[in-house]
Structures are given as C-alpha cells and as structure tokens.
Design a protein around this motif. Structure first.
Motif, PDB file in Angstrom:
ATOM      1  N   LEU A  87       0.824  -1.207   0.000  1.00 31.36           N
ATOM      2  CA  LEU A  87       0.000   0.000   0.000  1.00 31.36           C
ATOM      3  C   LEU A  87       0.858   1.257   0.000  1.00 31.36           C
ATOM      4  N   ASP A  88       2.009   1.178   0.704  1.00 36.37           N
ATOM      5  CA  ASP A  88       2.912   2.329   0.747  1.00 36.37           C
ATOM      6  C   ASP A  88       3.465   2.638  -0.639  1.00 36.37           C
ATOM      7  N   ILE A  89       3.782   1.570  -1.403  1.00 35.51           N
ATOM      8  CA  ILE A  89       4.324   1.748  -2.763  1.00 35.51           C
ATOM      9  C   ILE A  89       3.270   2.383  -3.665  1.00 35.51           C
ATOM     10  N   ILE A  90       2.036   1.852  -3.543  1.00 35.74           N
ATOM     11  CA  ILE A  90       0.943   2.392  -4.357  1.00 35.74           C
ATOM     12  C   ILE A  90       0.689   3.857  -4.020  1.00 35.74           C
ATOM     13  N   ARG A  91       0.713   4.139  -2.699  1.00 35.17           N
ATOM     14  CA  ARG A  91       0.477   5.518  -2.258  1.00 35.17           C
ATOM     15  C   ARG A  91       1.588   6.438  -2.751  1.00 35.17           C
TER      16      ARG A  91
ATOM     17  N   ASN B 248       3.543   5.985  -5.413  1.00 31.39           N
ATOM     18  CA  ASN B 248       3.416   6.171  -6.869  1.00 31.39           C
ATOM     19  C   ASN B 248       2.280   7.133  -7.217  1.00 31.39           C
ATOM     20  N   GLY B 249       1.197   7.038  -6.426  1.00 35.12           N
ATOM     21  CA  GLY B 249       0.069   7.938  -6.653  1.00 35.12           C
ATOM     22  C   GLY B 249       0.461   9.389  -6.416  1.00 35.12           C
ATOM     23  N   ILE B 250       1.244   9.607  -5.346  1.00 30.80           N
ATOM     24  CA  ILE B 250       1.697  10.970  -5.044  1.00 30.80           C
ATOM     25  C   ILE B 250       2.609  11.489  -6.152  1.00 30.80           C
ATOM     26  N   ILE B 251       3.499  10.620  -6.631  1.00 30.04           N
ATOM     27  CA  ILE B 251       4.425  11.009  -7.710  1.00 30.04           C
ATOM     28  C   ILE B 251       3.659  11.382  -8.976  1.00 30.04           C
ATOM     29  N   LEU B 252       2.646  10.571  -9.310  1.00 30.38           N
ATOM     30  CA  LEU B 252       1.831  10.844 -10.503  1.00 30.38           C
ATOM     31  C   LEU B 252       1.059  12.161 -10.357  1.00 30.38           C
TER      32      LEU B 252
ATOM     33  N   ILE C 112       1.911  14.746  -8.503  1.00 32.06           N
ATOM     34  CA  ILE C 112       2.866  15.856  -8.606  1.00 32.06           C
ATOM     35  C   ILE C 112       3.244  16.094 -10.066  1.00 32.06           C
ATOM     36  N   PHE C 113       3.479  14.993 -10.792  1.00 33.94           N
ATOM     37  CA  PHE C 113       3.843  15.099 -12.209  1.00 33.94           C
ATOM     38  C   PHE C 113       2.713  15.751 -13.010  1.00 33.94           C
ATOM     39  N   ALA C 114       1.471  15.337 -12.733  1.00 36.41           N
ATOM     40  CA  ALA C 114       0.310  15.902 -13.431  1.00 36.41           C
ATOM     41  C   ALA C 114       0.177  17.397 -13.133  1.00 36.41           C
ATOM     42  N   ALA C 115       0.401  17.766 -11.863  1.00 34.10           N
ATOM     43  CA  ALA C 115       0.285  19.177 -11.473  1.00 34.10           C
ATOM     44  C   ALA C 115       1.342  20.024 -12.179  1.00 34.10           C
ATOM     45  N   ILE C 116       2.577  19.487 -12.244  1.00 34.08           N
ATOM     46  CA  ILE C 116       3.668  20.215 -12.903  1.00 34.08           C
ATOM     47  C   ILE C 116       3.388  20.361 -14.394  1.00 34.08           C
TER      48      ILE C 116
END
Length: 211
Positions: free
Chosen positions: A2-6, A8-12, A14-18
């Motif tokens: 779950l930590d990995i999924i969470r 990756n979700g945060i990274i995605l 942030i990437f989308a926002a940028i």
C-alpha cells in the motif's frame, strides 16, 4: 504494498500538477503572439476586400454584429465599417451562401454604399476538390471577377452566371457553386446599400479575436 501504491500515486499527482502548470504557463506566454498573428491574418483578409487607401480608421475596431436573412441564414455576421475622417465610406461584410453544392459557403464582401464591389473572398467551404473549389483564389482567379462590379437593385440581370443569362463564368461541370457565390454577393451588396442611416443602431462586436 500500500505504501508503494500511495507513493506512486503521489508522484503521478505531482507530475500531473507540474505538467498542467507548464501547459498553462506556455499558453499564457504564447497567447499575445498568437492573438497578434490572428489579428494580422484578419487584417490581411480585410485588405483584400477593402483597399487600405479607402479609409483611415482602425477597421478591426469598427466591427459590428448584424443578423438578416439576406445574409444567407439567421445567424450573426460580422460587419466592418470603413471610415474616411469619421465618415462611413464602405463595408466589409461576412456572409453565407447557403446553397453551395456541398453546403454553406462562408464569404466576405467589401463594397461601398452605392453597390460598388471592391473585393470578395471565400473564408470557408466544403465544395468538391477540382470542381467547385475554384472559388478559392489560390486555385483560380475567378473570385477577382467581382472587382469593381456594381450591384443595382433596379438592373441586376447581368449579375448572375452565364448559364442564367449573366456575366459571370461558371466552372466546367460545376455551376451550382459559382451560382451560389454570385447570388450571395449580390444579396449582401444590396444589404450593404440599406445600412446608411442605421449604423448608429448596430450592435458592436466584443473586438476579441476568437481563439
């Protein structure tokens, strides 16, 4: 897991926002240049139907909205009033030929209030390539035949294609398209002659170049 999924979700996210921010920034940075280019293109089109020596006002800023069945439909059309020392002398009018072979043909007509035509250009059409598309200047000089023709509401039998007894050539294998354009130009020029006395009541455009 779950930590990995969470993570990756945060990274995605942030990437989308940028990415979204960069896209918005690029749009805002390039917007003035795009608007300037569109204004230049529009002015070039106006110059083709109204001689720049004819007027001394800012033509794009002298834009009005008109709606009349004589313009081919019941939609709003843009009208630009050319003035010489504040005196209206001519008009560039966007109009529609509703009876083209493949549908509506969008046109701009430049004429004075006595029915003298300075120029006509086709803005948009869906006519058959190799036949009806000869209404485009890049393919044929036919559209220039309107230059210095005059529309008179009392004597207009010659303002038609030759097949209908007029002076304008039709295209080999395609009469419907030039007939539609000739008739639209005639109706629009007659409409322009009705404008003096009504100009002060016309609705102004918002002067914003459409994106």
């Amino acid at each position: 897991m779950l930590d990995i999924i969470r993570k990756n979700g945060i990274i995605l996210a942030i990437f989308a926002a940028i990415t979204t921010g960069l896209t918005a920034m690029i749009h805002e940075v390039t917007k003035p240049a795009i608007q300037a280019q569109k204004a230049l293109t529009q002015q070039n089109l106006l110059d083709q139907v109204l001689p720049p020596t004819l007027y001394n006002n800012a033509l794009q800023s002298s834009c009005y909205i008109v709606c009349d069945p004589a313009l081919g439909d019941n939609k709003e059309h843009r009208l630009y009033i050319a003035k010489k020392d504040t005196q209206p002398v001519a008009v560039a009018l966007e109009t529609t030929a509703p009876d083209g072979y493949s549908g509506n043909i969008q046109i701009i007509v430049g004429a004075n209030f006595n029915g003298l035509i300075y120029g006509v250009r086709v803005i948009e059409h869906h006519e058959t390539p190799g036949l009806g598309d000869k209404i485009e200047l890049r393919l044929s000089n036919w559209i220039n035949d309107f230059f210095h023709q005059k529309v008179d509401k009392y004597c207009n039998g010659n303002f038609a294609v030759k097949k209908d007894g007029g002076d304008f050539d039709q295209f080999t294998g395609a009469t419907i398209t030039p007939r539609a354009v000739v008739n639209a130009v005639k109706r629009s020029t007659l409409y322009i002659q009705t404008l003096p006395g009504h100009i002060s009541h016309l609705k102004k455009c918002n002067n914003k170049i459409e994106e």
